[in-house]
Design a protein around this motif. Structure first.
Motif, PDB file in Angstrom:
ATOM      1  N   UNK A 219       9.234  -2.017 -19.558  1.00 42.24           N
ATOM      2  CA  UNK A 219       9.089  -1.246 -20.800  1.00 42.24           C
ATOM      3  C   UNK A 219      10.184  -1.626 -21.797  1.00 42.24           C
ATOM      4  N   UNK A 220      11.419  -1.780 -21.307  1.00 43.56           N
ATOM      5  CA  UNK A 220      12.525  -2.194 -22.183  1.00 43.56           C
ATOM      6  C   UNK A 220      12.271  -3.570 -22.782  1.00 43.56           C
ATOM      7  N   UNK A 221      11.527  -4.400 -22.048  1.00 43.18           N
ATOM      8  CA  UNK A 221      11.212  -5.751 -22.523  1.00 43.18           C
ATOM      9  C   UNK A 221      10.002  -5.776 -23.438  1.00 43.18           C
ATOM     10  N   UNK A 222       9.349  -4.635 -23.595  1.00 45.00           N
ATOM     11  CA  UNK A 222       8.188  -4.561 -24.481  1.00 45.00           C
ATOM     12  C   UNK A 222       6.935  -5.198 -23.907  1.00 45.00           C
ATOM     13  N   UNK A 223       6.848  -5.266 -22.588  1.00 50.90           N
ATOM     14  CA  UNK A 223       5.697  -5.893 -21.947  1.00 50.90           C
ATOM     15  C   UNK A 223       4.739  -4.847 -21.389  1.00 50.90           C
ATOM     16  N   UNK A 224       3.464  -5.166 -21.415  1.00 50.58           N
ATOM     17  CA  UNK A 224       2.476  -4.337 -20.741  1.00 50.58           C
ATOM     18  C   UNK A 224       2.412  -4.777 -19.278  1.00 50.58           C
ATOM     19  N   UNK A 225       1.783  -3.965 -18.445  1.00 49.42           N
ATOM     20  CA  UNK A 225       1.583  -4.371 -17.051  1.00 49.42           C
ATOM     21  C   UNK A 225       0.793  -5.677 -16.997  1.00 49.42           C
ATOM     22  N   UNK A 226      -0.209  -5.784 -17.826  1.00 51.00           N
ATOM     23  CA  UNK A 226      -1.046  -6.989 -17.843  1.00 51.00           C
ATOM     24  C   UNK A 226      -0.221  -8.228 -18.187  1.00 51.00           C
ATOM     25  N   UNK A 227       0.647  -8.120 -19.188  1.00 51.85           N
ATOM     26  CA  UNK A 227       1.469  -9.253 -19.591  1.00 51.85           C
ATOM     27  C   UNK A 227       2.445  -9.663 -18.495  1.00 51.85           C
ATOM     28  N   UNK A 228       3.105  -8.669 -17.888  1.00 53.49           N
ATOM     29  CA  UNK A 228       4.051  -8.983 -16.822  1.00 53.49           C
ATOM     30  C   UNK A 228       3.331  -9.571 -15.616  1.00 53.49           C
ATOM     31  N   UNK A 229       2.196  -9.020 -15.266  1.00 53.84           N
ATOM     32  CA  UNK A 229       1.432  -9.534 -14.126  1.00 53.84           C
ATOM     33  C   UNK A 229       1.063 -10.995 -14.350  1.00 53.84           C
ATOM     34  N   UNK A 230       0.635 -11.330 -15.552  1.00 50.82           N
ATOM     35  CA  UNK A 230       0.270 -12.714 -15.861  1.00 50.82           C
ATOM     36  C   UNK A 230       1.495 -13.632 -15.768  1.00 50.82           C
ATOM     37  N   UNK A 231       2.614 -13.195 -16.303  1.00 51.43           N
ATOM     38  CA  UNK A 231       3.836 -14.013 -16.254  1.00 51.43           C
ATOM     39  C   UNK A 231       4.327 -14.218 -14.830  1.00 51.43           C
ATOM     40  N   UNK A 232       4.132 -13.189 -13.985  1.00 53.89           N
ATOM     41  CA  UNK A 232       4.625 -13.256 -12.608  1.00 53.89           C
ATOM     42  C   UNK A 232       3.592 -13.813 -11.632  1.00 53.89           C
ATOM     43  N   UNK A 233       2.403 -14.086 -12.122  1.00 53.24           N
ATOM     44  CA  UNK A 233       1.308 -14.580 -11.280  1.00 53.24           C
ATOM     45  C   UNK A 233       0.972 -13.619 -10.143  1.00 53.24           C
ATOM     46  N   UNK A 234       0.913 -12.321 -10.493  1.00 55.44           N
ATOM     47  CA  UNK A 234       0.452 -11.300  -9.558  1.00 55.44           C
ATOM     48  C   UNK A 234      -0.665 -10.533 -10.253  1.00 55.44           C
ATOM     49  N   UNK A 235      -1.492  -9.843  -9.491  1.00 54.88           N
ATOM     50  CA  UNK A 235      -2.571  -9.090 -10.121  1.00 54.88           C
ATOM     51  C   UNK A 235      -2.010  -7.849 -10.801  1.00 54.88           C
ATOM     52  N   UNK A 236      -2.687  -7.408 -11.842  1.00 55.13           N
ATOM     53  CA  UNK A 236      -2.263  -6.208 -12.557  1.00 55.13           C
ATOM     54  C   UNK A 236      -2.344  -4.997 -11.633  1.00 55.13           C
ATOM     55  N   UNK A 237      -3.346  -4.961 -10.767  1.00 63.85           N
ATOM     56  CA  UNK A 237      -3.467  -3.814  -9.855  1.00 63.85           C
ATOM     57  C   UNK A 237      -2.308  -3.793  -8.858  1.00 63.85           C
TER      58      UNK A 237
END
Length: 77
Positions: free
Chosen positions: A12-30
């Protein structure tokens, strides 16, 4: 604080959504959702991927875990 809460706080401090972080980390949003809500704990590998995507170390995400427990909480365990 648990690791899921720490991940969410930094995300949240980085301004990312779960979807954005999941994509960057190569993990599923769920998977990320379940980690952030404390339903699941991340593997060491997943924690490293999430930390890298957030630009922090895994140690930073783990810092403070267990601080809410007092030694007296473990007596008789």
């Amino acid at each position: 604080m648990d690791v899921g809460k720490a991940i969410k706080r930094v995300r949240v401090q980085s301004g990312l959504t779960q979807e954005q972080l999941a994509a960057r980390a190569s993990v599923s949003q769920s998977s990320l959702h379940y980690i952030e809500t404390g339903v699941n704990s991340p593997s060491i590998r997943t924690l490293g991927k999430i930390a890298g995507a957030l630009g922090v170390s895994a140690a930073e995400l783990l810092a403070g875990i267990g601080e809410e427990f007092e030694p007296a909480d473990c007596q008789g365990a």
